[in-house]
Each structure stands twice: as C-alpha cells, then as structure tokens.
Design a protein around this motif. Sequence first.
Motif, PDB file in Angstrom:
ATOM      1  N   ALA A  74       0.723  -1.235   0.142  1.00 47.80           N
ATOM      2  CA  ALA A  74      -0.118  -0.090  -0.018  1.00 47.80           C
ATOM      3  C   ALA A  74       0.791   1.311  -0.106  1.00 47.80           C
ATOM      4  O   ALA A  74       0.641   2.132  -0.689  1.00 47.80           O
ATOM      5  CB  ALA A  74      -1.143   0.010   1.270  1.00 47.80           C
ATOM      6  N   GLN A 130       0.010   3.754  -2.894  1.00 39.48           N
ATOM      7  CA  GLN A 130      -1.211   4.639  -2.802  1.00 39.48           C
ATOM      8  C   GLN A 130      -0.923   6.217  -3.418  1.00 39.48           C
ATOM      9  O   GLN A 130      -2.142   6.833  -3.483  1.00 39.48           O
ATOM     10  CB  GLN A 130      -1.260   5.117  -1.023  1.00 39.48           C
ATOM     11  N   GLN A 163      -5.011   4.916  -8.797  1.00 38.19           N
ATOM     12  CA  GLN A 163      -5.776   5.773  -8.032  1.00 38.19           C
ATOM     13  C   GLN A 163      -7.415   5.860  -8.172  1.00 38.19           C
ATOM     14  O   GLN A 163      -8.222   6.404  -7.345  1.00 38.19           O
ATOM     15  CB  GLN A 163      -5.375   7.340  -8.422  1.00 38.19           C
ATOM     16  N   ALA A 173      -5.967   1.818   1.905  1.00 38.18           N
ATOM     17  CA  ALA A 173      -5.096   2.717   1.276  1.00 38.18           C
ATOM     18  C   ALA A 173      -5.402   3.585  -0.041  1.00 38.18           C
ATOM     19  O   ALA A 173      -5.251   4.663  -0.210  1.00 38.18           O
ATOM     20  CB  ALA A 173      -3.585   2.111   1.210  1.00 38.18           C
ATOM     21  N   LEU A 174      -6.119   2.529  -0.728  1.00 37.37           N
ATOM     22  CA  LEU A 174      -6.632   3.162  -2.039  1.00 37.37           C
ATOM     23  C   LEU A 174      -8.220   3.819  -1.889  1.00 37.37           C
ATOM     24  O   LEU A 174      -8.418   4.358  -2.970  1.00 37.37           O
ATOM     25  CB  LEU A 174      -6.496   2.160  -3.035  1.00 37.37           C
TER      26      LEU A 174
END
Length: 226
Positions: free
Chosen positions: A99, A103, A109, A142-143
């Motif tokens: 991550a 990220q 994204q 994290a995304l």
Amino acid sequence: MWISDFINLFFPEVCMGCDRSLTTGEQIICTTCRSEIPMALTHLDKDDKVKELFFARVNVETATSLFYYEKIGVVQQLIHHLKYRGHEEVSSFLGKWMAAELQNDPAFQDIDLVIPVPVHPKRRAKRGYNQVDGFGKELAAALGSRFRESVLIKKRNTINQAQLGQVKRSDETQSPYDLVEKIEPGTHVLLVDDVITTGTTLALCAKELHKNPDIKISIVTMAISV
C-alpha cells in the motif's frame, strides 16, 4: 510491565526470515532480512513481467508484484509462514508494505473494488483464513476502495499449484472458479493473490470477473515466482 512485554521477555518474537530475535521497532522480519528482500514492483519497468503473463489471455489494465519469489530466501519463508504455519498477520504486513508503494501511484488511483482470489471452503476451514484477505484489505483502505471477498468462489478444491508441472498449471480449459455476484458497469477491480507463477489462477478469475460488462481489472500480488 504489560502482559505482552512479559511474554516477549521469555518468548521473544523472532524474525520469520532468519529466526533471530526481533528488536524494538521491528515487525515480522528483522531489518537485515528486510534489506535483502528482492523487490519487484514490475509495473515500474517497461517490460512488466506480471502484465506480460496475461497477454492474449485476458484484458488487464495494469499489474504488479511486491517481491520476487525464490525457492530459498526471506520471501519464501514469509509465504510459508502465512500459508502453512498459521501466521495470518503476514498478509496485513505485506498489504501495508505494498500500500505504501501504490497509494500515490496514478495507475491505482481509480480502483473501486478489491477482490481476493478465493480459496476452496475446505482449505479455508483447515487454514482458518484466506491468506490474501489481509493483503487486500490493507490495499483497499489505502486506495480508498471497497474490499469484497464474496464476488468469486472456488467450487473445486484443486491441487496446490506449486505441486503441478508447467503444462498442468497452464491449463485454462476447466475453471474451478465461479462468479456469484454482479459488479456495476464502469467498476475498476483490483484482483489480488499471493504468488504468481504462470498467471493461470489469476487469468481464470479475471475471465469470470469479465462476465460483468464494462469493467476494468488490474492485478497485484505479494510476489512473482522467478
């Protein structure tokens, strides 16, 4: 003294790579083993070894692996502890590591949904967990995406891929996976697994996911076998 400190005093945590006692600030593996791990991050190379495995098999947006997996070494030890010695925490540890790498990467994204490669219910019951769930959950967090493990199921308990020869591993004629939940059109799915060798498992799962119209699929694994 906290109970955990008391336990660690007599039963110190050891590195899963070399069995040496971990020091303050170290988790799962020691600093030395961490520095020796062969990083992959193949999506940063022009010749992406992971994405290349899916050429002419299934449409993949982007693909990458965290480490290179060798038969002897720290990565092999980590995966062995995760899959066969009950150390589920390795999955989240590797998820946080990956991550941190992804990220802020533009290619990842717009991920909407993170889906783990499923394991057969009997194997999951024996192990107690799906070894890639923690990895996927950390990536999803994290995304800024959702983690959903119920989209795919494994309907047939197959032999461990590592025990098969190259030809049998590459057989994509009879998939043991089924799509059991729909995905909204326009969704960008991140499919995650532990170690990728020929790409057969992930290709079969991706083909099932592509039964949903107008979705994109990217792939991330803990390691790629070399």
